[in-house]
Design an enzyme around this catalytic site. Sequence first.
Site, PDB file in Angstrom:
ATOM      1  N   TYR A  38       0.758  -0.919   0.039  1.00  0.00           N
ATOM      2  CA  TYR A  38      -0.027   0.028   0.041  1.00  0.00           C
ATOM      3  C   TYR A  38       0.748   1.356   0.094  1.00  0.00           C
ATOM      4  O   TYR A  38       0.376   2.344  -0.257  1.00  0.00           O
ATOM      5  CB  TYR A  38      -0.997  -0.001   1.239  1.00  0.00           C
ATOM      6  CG  TYR A  38      -2.061  -0.905   1.236  1.00  0.00           C
ATOM      7  CD1 TYR A  38      -2.257  -2.000   0.312  1.00  0.00           C
ATOM      8  CD2 TYR A  38      -2.508  -1.280   2.238  1.00  0.00           C
ATOM      9  CE1 TYR A  38      -3.068  -2.863   0.175  1.00  0.00           C
ATOM     10  CE2 TYR A  38      -3.751  -2.238   2.360  1.00  0.00           C
ATOM     11  CZ  TYR A  38      -3.879  -3.174   1.473  1.00  0.00           C
ATOM     12  OH  TYR A  38      -4.864  -4.142   1.378  1.00  0.00           O
ATOM     13  N   LYS A  60       3.572 -15.222   3.104  1.00  0.00           N
ATOM     14  CA  LYS A  60       3.501 -15.811   1.642  1.00  0.00           C
ATOM     15  C   LYS A  60       5.007 -15.909   1.252  1.00  0.00           C
ATOM     16  O   LYS A  60       5.479 -15.749   0.168  1.00  0.00           O
ATOM     17  CB  LYS A  60       2.674 -14.921   0.764  1.00  0.00           C
ATOM     18  CG  LYS A  60       2.219 -15.983  -0.667  1.00  0.00           C
ATOM     19  CD  LYS A  60       1.189 -16.832  -0.470  1.00  0.00           C
ATOM     20  CE  LYS A  60       0.978 -17.424  -1.684  1.00  0.00           C
ATOM     21  NZ  LYS A  60       0.006 -18.762  -1.410  1.00  0.00           N
ATOM     22  N   ASP A 108      -2.963 -18.186   2.585  1.00  0.00           N
ATOM     23  CA  ASP A 108      -4.164 -18.883   2.027  1.00  0.00           C
ATOM     24  C   ASP A 108      -4.634 -19.946   2.957  1.00  0.00           C
ATOM     25  O   ASP A 108      -5.783 -20.220   3.409  1.00  0.00           O
ATOM     26  CB  ASP A 108      -3.736 -19.622   0.618  1.00  0.00           C
ATOM     27  CG  ASP A 108      -2.303 -20.027   0.553  1.00  0.00           C
ATOM     28  OD1 ASP A 108      -1.581 -19.866   1.377  1.00  0.00           O
ATOM     29  OD2 ASP A 108      -2.079 -20.803  -0.375  1.00  0.00           O
ATOM     30  N   ASP A 129      -5.284  -6.661   6.347  1.00  0.00           N
ATOM     31  CA  ASP A 129      -6.624  -5.889   5.799  1.00  0.00           C
ATOM     32  C   ASP A 129      -7.606  -6.985   5.288  1.00  0.00           C
ATOM     33  O   ASP A 129      -8.803  -6.841   5.994  1.00  0.00           O
ATOM     34  CB  ASP A 129      -6.237  -5.296   4.436  1.00  0.00           C
ATOM     35  CG  ASP A 129      -7.368  -4.376   4.028  1.00  0.00           C
ATOM     36  OD1 ASP A 129      -8.270  -4.138   4.771  1.00  0.00           O
ATOM     37  OD2 ASP A 129      -7.296  -3.607   2.866  1.00  0.00           O
ATOM     38  N   ASP A 151     -10.580  -8.479   8.438  1.00  0.00           N
ATOM     39  CA  ASP A 151     -12.298  -8.319   8.086  1.00  0.00           C
ATOM     40  C   ASP A 151     -12.745  -9.746   8.113  1.00  0.00           C
ATOM     41  O   ASP A 151     -14.008  -9.816   8.578  1.00  0.00           O
ATOM     42  CB  ASP A 151     -12.412  -7.785   6.766  1.00  0.00           C
ATOM     43  CG  ASP A 151     -12.710  -6.341   6.636  1.00  0.00           C
ATOM     44  OD1 ASP A 151     -12.331  -5.799   7.590  1.00  0.00           O
ATOM     45  OD2 ASP A 151     -13.245  -5.856   5.653  1.00  0.00           O
TER      46      ASP A 151
END
Length: 362
Positions: A135, A190, A222, A246, A250
């Site tokens: 980001y 990852k 994942d 992020d 959620d």
Amino acid sequence: MKIAVLPGDGIGTEIVAEAIRVLDALDLSFEMESALVGGAAYEAHGHPLPESTLKLAKEADAVLFGAVGDWKYDKLDRPLRPEQAILGLRKNLGLFANFRPAICYEQLVGASSLKPELISGLDILIIRELTGDIYFGQPRGRRTAVDGHFPGAEEAFDTMRYSRPEVERIARVAFEAARKRNKRVTSVDKANVLETFQFWKDVVTEVHKDYPDIELDHMYVDNAAMQLVKAPKKFDVIVTGNMFGDILSDEAAMLTGSIGMLPSASLNSSNQGLYEPSHGSAPDIAGKGVANPLATILSAAMMLRFSLNQAEAADRIESAVKHVLASGLRTGDIWSEGTKRVGTREMGDAVVAAITKKTITG
Ligand code: NAD
């Protein structure tokens, strides 16, 4: 102790008003000062994060934030959109550590889409790094953007980057937080595909040497996404980068089935923090007096604990919220058969009454 109060847009003003009444009921001496932020600030000053608002936030010990945004601002240039205010506050205050607890209140087990036995007693903490990662890398594609889009472009890319100090400090935050909980940290990465996250994993492993009392494991993102819905109670503290955090925070939030219940804290290295509900400005219900103020009230409790050194007062708020839920009061988002539906104000009244030990409404 100075609190900057930034209610923002939509339901932001309604829910922050209730959190302030709850703080007032504690009878502690705070100085609170309000300012405009988001769409409200854009309307008044032509910018979502005016200098005066930023100055107030910087000078305060903590920021109590509502929510920003409305669909009517979607056509504005990106830097003028209400959501930029929150990014600007994070960046200017150096708020690198985002705490998102996902707690399932016993009375709300039925609100989750998962089976009750999977989430009953759930109490996990996601710690998301907030000021690095893709980001804040180099968004090369945006050079050619027109109104936020790329007409005729053949490619666009963003760069993922973390530095050693950035990973070290968030790892320390996670290990310290785990020390006050069940002493387990899962670092999500990852590393099998991305160099950045092999580096992340290596640095977290090095920092772990200073925390031999904490159990550390590593998980690919994942798999973490799967495990969160398969067996969420296996986690204690999850620490991860900005983008994975992020998404996973959620997902974890929705395990509890009730976005209106979930607080969050974003802290810098001096424990100055911004506290806000995990949800947005909910323009669909704004002004109707039906929004759930509990996520904001619980964010105020986090503020007392983390930035204002008032853990006992934080406990009083959290106990009052549990008491109110046990008494059967529910806003629309968490209502179920057999409970009493109330509005924003009545919910705030009930929490205040529980704190001051008066009779609970209803
Ligand atoms: P949202 O979280 O505002 O709303 C999603 C759904 O949840 C809506 O149906 C809403 O009515 C409901 N909801 C949310 N909070 C609730 C509460 N306290 N009580 C009861 N119901 C509640 O997300 P959205 O609709 O995708 O976004 C609306 C606006 O909020 C957008 O402009 C978005 O950019 C902004 N937003 C801001 C923040 C922030 O300020 N940090 C975060 C997320 C979204």
